[in-house]
Motif scaffolding. Structure first.
Motif, mmCIF file in Angstrom:
data_model
loop_
_atom_site.group_PDB
_atom_site.id
_atom_site.type_symbol
_atom_site.label_atom_id
_atom_site.label_comp_id
_atom_site.label_asym_id
_atom_site.label_seq_id
_atom_site.Cartn_x
_atom_site.Cartn_y
_atom_site.Cartn_z
ATOM 1 N N ARG A 91 -10.038 4.407 -4.399
ATOM 2 C CA ARG A 91 -11.130 3.545 -4.846
ATOM 3 C C ARG A 91 -11.351 3.791 -6.332
ATOM 4 O O ARG A 91 -11.101 4.890 -6.839
ATOM 5 C CB ARG A 91 -12.429 3.837 -4.091
ATOM 6 C CG ARG A 91 -12.363 3.734 -2.593
ATOM 7 C CD ARG A 91 -12.326 2.350 -2.050
ATOM 8 N NE ARG A 91 -13.521 1.587 -2.355
ATOM 9 C CZ ARG A 91 -13.609 0.284 -2.226
ATOM 10 N NH1 ARG A 91 -12.587 -0.415 -1.802
ATOM 11 N NH2 ARG A 91 -14.705 -0.348 -2.524
ATOM 12 N N PHE A 92 -11.825 2.754 -7.021
ATOM 13 C CA PHE A 92 -12.047 2.837 -8.455
ATOM 14 C C PHE A 92 -13.431 2.320 -8.799
ATOM 15 O O PHE A 92 -13.993 1.482 -8.087
ATOM 16 C CB PHE A 92 -10.993 2.024 -9.210
ATOM 17 C CG PHE A 92 -9.609 2.542 -9.025
ATOM 18 C CD1 PHE A 92 -9.118 3.533 -9.848
ATOM 19 C CD2 PHE A 92 -8.805 2.060 -8.014
ATOM 20 C CE1 PHE A 92 -7.842 4.037 -9.672
ATOM 21 C CE2 PHE A 92 -7.527 2.549 -7.825
ATOM 22 C CZ PHE A 92 -7.047 3.543 -8.657
ATOM 23 N N LEU A 148 -3.503 -5.855 -8.222
ATOM 24 C CA LEU A 148 -3.659 -4.527 -7.633
ATOM 25 C C LEU A 148 -5.074 -4.240 -7.168
ATOM 26 O O LEU A 148 -5.273 -3.468 -6.240
ATOM 27 C CB LEU A 148 -3.251 -3.449 -8.639
ATOM 28 C CG LEU A 148 -1.803 -3.463 -9.114
ATOM 29 C CD1 LEU A 148 -1.557 -2.324 -10.085
ATOM 30 C CD2 LEU A 148 -0.850 -3.369 -7.940
ATOM 31 N N ILE A 149 -6.054 -4.822 -7.832
ATOM 32 C CA ILE A 149 -7.442 -4.496 -7.540
ATOM 33 C C ILE A 149 -8.215 -5.791 -7.377
ATOM 34 O O ILE A 149 -8.096 -6.705 -8.199
ATOM 35 C CB ILE A 149 -8.047 -3.654 -8.682
ATOM 36 C CG1 ILE A 149 -7.289 -2.334 -8.796
ATOM 37 C CG2 ILE A 149 -9.525 -3.419 -8.467
ATOM 38 C CD1 ILE A 149 -7.648 -1.527 -10.012
ATOM 39 N N LEU A 169 -7.837 -0.392 -4.159
ATOM 40 C CA LEU A 169 -6.474 -0.638 -4.616
ATOM 41 C C LEU A 169 -5.671 -1.225 -3.473
ATOM 42 O O LEU A 169 -5.753 -0.759 -2.339
ATOM 43 C CB LEU A 169 -5.859 0.688 -5.077
ATOM 44 C CG LEU A 169 -4.461 0.658 -5.655
ATOM 45 C CD1 LEU A 169 -4.448 -0.133 -6.946
ATOM 46 C CD2 LEU A 169 -3.997 2.073 -5.920
ATOM 47 N N GLN A 170 -4.892 -2.255 -3.762
ATOM 48 C CA GLN A 170 -4.019 -2.849 -2.766
ATOM 49 C C GLN A 170 -2.675 -2.122 -2.830
ATOM 50 O O GLN A 170 -1.999 -2.145 -3.857
ATOM 51 C CB GLN A 170 -3.858 -4.344 -3.032
ATOM 52 C CG GLN A 170 -5.175 -5.086 -2.898
ATOM 53 C CD GLN A 170 -4.991 -6.573 -3.067
ATOM 54 O OE1 GLN A 170 -3.931 -7.116 -2.816
ATOM 55 N NE2 GLN A 170 -6.045 -7.242 -3.494
ATOM 56 N N LEU A 178 0.977 -2.307 -5.339
ATOM 57 C CA LEU A 178 1.188 -1.102 -6.135
ATOM 58 C C LEU A 178 2.605 -0.567 -5.937
ATOM 59 O O LEU A 178 3.277 -0.195 -6.903
ATOM 60 C CB LEU A 178 0.171 -0.020 -5.757
ATOM 61 C CG LEU A 178 0.389 1.328 -6.435
ATOM 62 C CD1 LEU A 178 0.233 1.212 -7.942
ATOM 63 C CD2 LEU A 178 -0.539 2.378 -5.865
#
Length: 152
Positions: A48-49, A79-80, A104-105, A109
């Motif tokens: 997670r970001f 990606l996100i 994030l996928q 990635l």
């Protein structure tokens, strides 16, 4: 008599449509830029970001934001992605920092990592897209920011 009534009706509709178009103010889209991008501590699941966006309102009216959907692509691979409805009212001629949490996928990635070994380029292209929906009569705004960064 019928024909003149029809002409009057068309004229009234034309005047009404012109008047409604004049009521819509000129609205410049909000300026959205990436402020920061940080990894959150992992709890065993997908990474997670925390993404902070700086949103500037270059208009003379406040924007009541209903929600934002966003995505980040690197080298053309999304990606996100994420959504939020926790956005403060954007006051006229002001900036707000909006902090989002995103996941994030993993499959994109992995595809990106596979191409990085083949690509001799040391810079990566990114694209941030956001769709901002507003309460009221303000039309939905779509924003895109592109750029590049290096892994060094």
């Amino acid at each position: 008599m019928k024909r003149s009534s029809l002409h009057c009706l068309w004229l009234a509709m034309l005047v009404l449509a012109t008047g409604c178009a004049a009521l819509r103010p000129d609205i410049d889209p909000p300026k959205v830029s990436l402020e920061s991008f940080n990894a959150l501590p992992s709890s065993g699941g997908a990474p997670r970001f925390e993404i902070s966006l700086r949103i500037a309102n270059p208009n003379k009216q406040a924007f009541d934001v209903t929600g934002i959907s966003y995505g980040v692509e690197i080298q053309g691979k999304e990606l996100i992605t994420g959504v939020t409805n926790e956005v403060p009212v954007l006051q006229p001629y002001s900036e707000e920092i909006v902090t989002l949490e995103a996941g994030l996928q993993l499959l994109p990635l992995l595809r990106l990592l596979a191409t990085l070994g083949k690509d001799a380029s040391d810079s990566l292209d990114y694209r941030l897209t956001a769709k901002i929906d507003f309460n009221g009569f303000v039309p939905t705004q779509r924003i895109e920011e592109t750029g590049s960064f290096t892994l060094n």
